[in-house]
Design an enzyme around this catalytic site. Structure first.
Site, PDB file in Angstrom:
ATOM      1  N   SER A 266       6.910 -21.868  15.950  1.00  0.00           N
ATOM      2  CA  SER A 266       6.858 -21.740  17.402  1.00  0.00           C
ATOM      3  C   SER A 266       7.676 -22.785  18.147  1.00  0.00           C
ATOM      4  CB  SER A 266       5.400 -21.815  17.879  1.00  0.00           C
ATOM      5  OG  SER A 266       4.658 -20.717  17.410  1.00  0.00           O
TER       6      SER A 266
ATOM      7  N   GLU B 273       0.309 -18.716  27.750  1.00  0.00           N
ATOM      8  CA  GLU B 273       0.356 -18.396  26.316  1.00  0.00           C
ATOM      9  C   GLU B 273      -0.992 -17.887  25.806  1.00  0.00           C
ATOM     10  OE1 GLU B 273       1.243 -20.391  21.933  1.00  0.00           O
ATOM     11  OE2 GLU B 273       0.275 -21.574  23.507  1.00  0.00           O
TER      12      GLU B 273
ATOM     13  N   HIS C 243       4.481 -16.376   9.291  1.00  0.00           N
ATOM     14  CA  HIS C 243       5.247 -15.633  10.297  1.00  0.00           C
ATOM     15  C   HIS C 243       6.180 -14.647   9.607  1.00  0.00           C
ATOM     16  CE1 HIS C 243       4.883 -19.391  13.108  1.00  0.00           C
ATOM     17  NE2 HIS C 243       3.721 -18.799  12.885  1.00  0.00           N
TER      18      HIS C 243
END
Length: 506
Positions: A108, A332, A468
């Site tokens: 991120s 977020e 991810h």
């Protein structure tokens, strides 16, 4: 919101909200014509944006959006497949390439840096260019390679600014908007290497509280999220959990330091948050947990209470809207990512729905004629939606084929679920953290309720945490300059649209 965009959203919503009633070829013909007519009426809005609201669904890949769409519809008792989340009704769409400067599958820190600063960088690095390697401790090198973020530009131009996250407010995604640091883990001085401290590097929490001193502007006006422990010294008890204490070794109480500023308010529970009058509040800091905030599914269990993402967003908008020049707000939904890392699709989907609720509340409050709304993800996850389940089959259930009543069996004679992860801890039931790695086809789940919120999907590759994924993510947009989102773009392109919408590049 312009009348044309209102019409577009109304038509799309009307099409998507149809329940699972009898369908025939006219269903699709009528839907297609209505959608085409709405699309033909869209006109680009080339006005300067007074406000920009950037929503980040952390880890919200396209498969997660799809699954959440079906999940949300089925939770409401409507046709999940034809359902749409609030942000899917925005009129403009593009794809974003998420790789970082040094990895195919990013984390991120570099992805959010690309979004808010317009440059790709290395994994773990926040608001610095790719000349800086993760863990660099030389302050001179760090300062020479800083990149200005859209939040900092908004500050420099006299706009109000805000950041909201269901993670720690010092976590990678929110931190990328204000902190320039070569390691996302340096959230407090305990994590800061001695060699970095020696050269004058400041941890992320300090950079947040001192943001107004570090760059032009008066500092971030609204900061809401988790992470109290990074602001409190070791000898201070947490107000909600007395057995827990702060993490700071330097003795600084950053909350107390923040409160020394004029016109600020601090809250740490729901009652305090609800009592805040936006018309009488110019600056607000809210830290609702020592670490991350609760998952939306578990939020009601918090003894001190936490506001929802939608509640935090709308209150932030009310406070920031007092600034005549406008504002920049980043929101977020962080725990989409955390649930996926845990291999728990239920919470991943419900967190995405919470983001959708926040966007819907925002669309009800702002005017898209002067406010650009962007909804995107920093990266995706390995969540998959597979098999051949019949229409309307529970998205979290076992695969049952059309015209069948019993689950389809795999080659090993066991049923399997529609949603799985490519890697991670794998199946475990009612256990937050599995003590052993149990992936693959380890159990006949015929008698297991796979729709249970605590069910963890099967995984193919055994890893301590699910990872991810690298595929493109979607960008949904509406408002001034939203039509510039088109095609397949580098993730850093998002920054340049925001900059152009604000008129900062003129």
């Amino acid at each position: 919101m312009t009348n044309i965009i209102r019409l577009f959203i109304f038509i799309v919503f009307t099409i998507s909200a149809v329940s699972a009633i009898a369908e025939d070829q006219n269903t699709w013909i009528n839907d297609g014509k209505a959608a085409l007519n709405a699309a033909k009426q869209l006109q680009p809005n080339n006005r300067k944006a007074k406000n920009v609201i950037l929503f980040i669904g952390d880890g919200m890949g396209i498969s997660t959006v799809t699954g959440s769409r079906i999940f949300e519809g089925q939770q409401r008792g409507v046709d999940g497949e034809r359902n749409q989340l609030s942000f899917e009704k925005l009129p403009y769409l593009a794809l974003s390439k998420t790789y970082s400067a040094n990895q195919q599958n990013p984390d991120s820190a570099p992805t959010m840096t690309a979004i808010v600063a317009g440059v790709k960088t290395n994994d773990g690095v926040l608001a610095l260019n790719q000349n800086v390697k993760r863990g660099e401790t030389n302050l001179a090198v760090i300062q020479a390679n800083q990149v200005q973020t859209i939040l900092e530009k908004a500050e420099a131009n006299g706009l109000a600014t805000g950041i909201i996250s269901t993670a720690r407010i010092t976590h990678a995604t929110p931190a990328a908007t204000y902190a320039h640091i070569p390691d996302r883990d340096w959230e407090n001085d305990e994590m800061l290497p001695a060699s970095a401290e020696k050269t004058g590097v400041k941890d992320i929490a300090v950079q947040l509280v001192e943001q107004g001193k570090q760059s032009a502007g008066d500092g971030i006006d609204v900061m809401l999220g988790g992470g109290r422990k990074n602001f409190l010294p070791m000898d201070v008890q947490d107000p909600e959990n007395p057995k827990k204490r702060g993490n700071r070794h330097d003795g600084r109480n950053l909350i107390a330091e923040y409160m020394q500023q004029d016109g600020v308010a601090y809250v740490w529970n729901k009652a305090q948050f609800d009592a805040i009058n936006p018309k009488k509040t110019k600056r607000l800091l809210g830290l609702f947990q020592p670490s991350h905030m609760h998952y939306e599914h578990d939020r009601a269990k918090d003894k001190a209470g936490e506001p929802s993402l939608a509640e935090m967003t709308t209150k932030a908008i009310d406070i920031l809207s007092q600034r005549e020049k406008g504002y920049f707000l980043m929101v977020e939904a962080a725990r989409v990512d955390h649930a996926s890392h845990a291999g728990n699709a239920y919470r991943s989907f419900s967190e995405t729905v919470a983001l959708s609720d926040a966007v819907k509340a925002t669309l009800d409050k702002v005017d898209l004629s002067d406010t650009l709304i962007i909804v995107t993800a920093d990266h995706s996850h390995s969540l998959t939606i597979t098999g051949y389940p019949k229409r309307g089959n529970p998205i979290l259930g076992k695969v049952i084929a059309p015209d069948e009543t019993e689950p389809t069996l795999a080659k090993d004679g066991k049923p399997y679920t529609t949603v799985n992860f490519a890697n991670g801890l794998g199946y475990h039931e009612h256990v937050e953290e599995a003590k052993d790695i149990r992936t693959g086809r380890i159990k006949d789940m015929s008698d297991v309720d796979t729709t249970d919120p605590d069910f963890h999907q099967e995984a193919l590759v055994p890893l301590e945490h699910e990872t991810h994924a690298a595929e493109d993510v979607a960008i949904f947009a509406g408002g001034p300059k939203a039509h510039l989102f088109h095609g397949v773009q580098e993730q850093s392109y998002i920054y340049y649209v925001m900059e152009d919408a604000f008129g900062f590049n003129q």
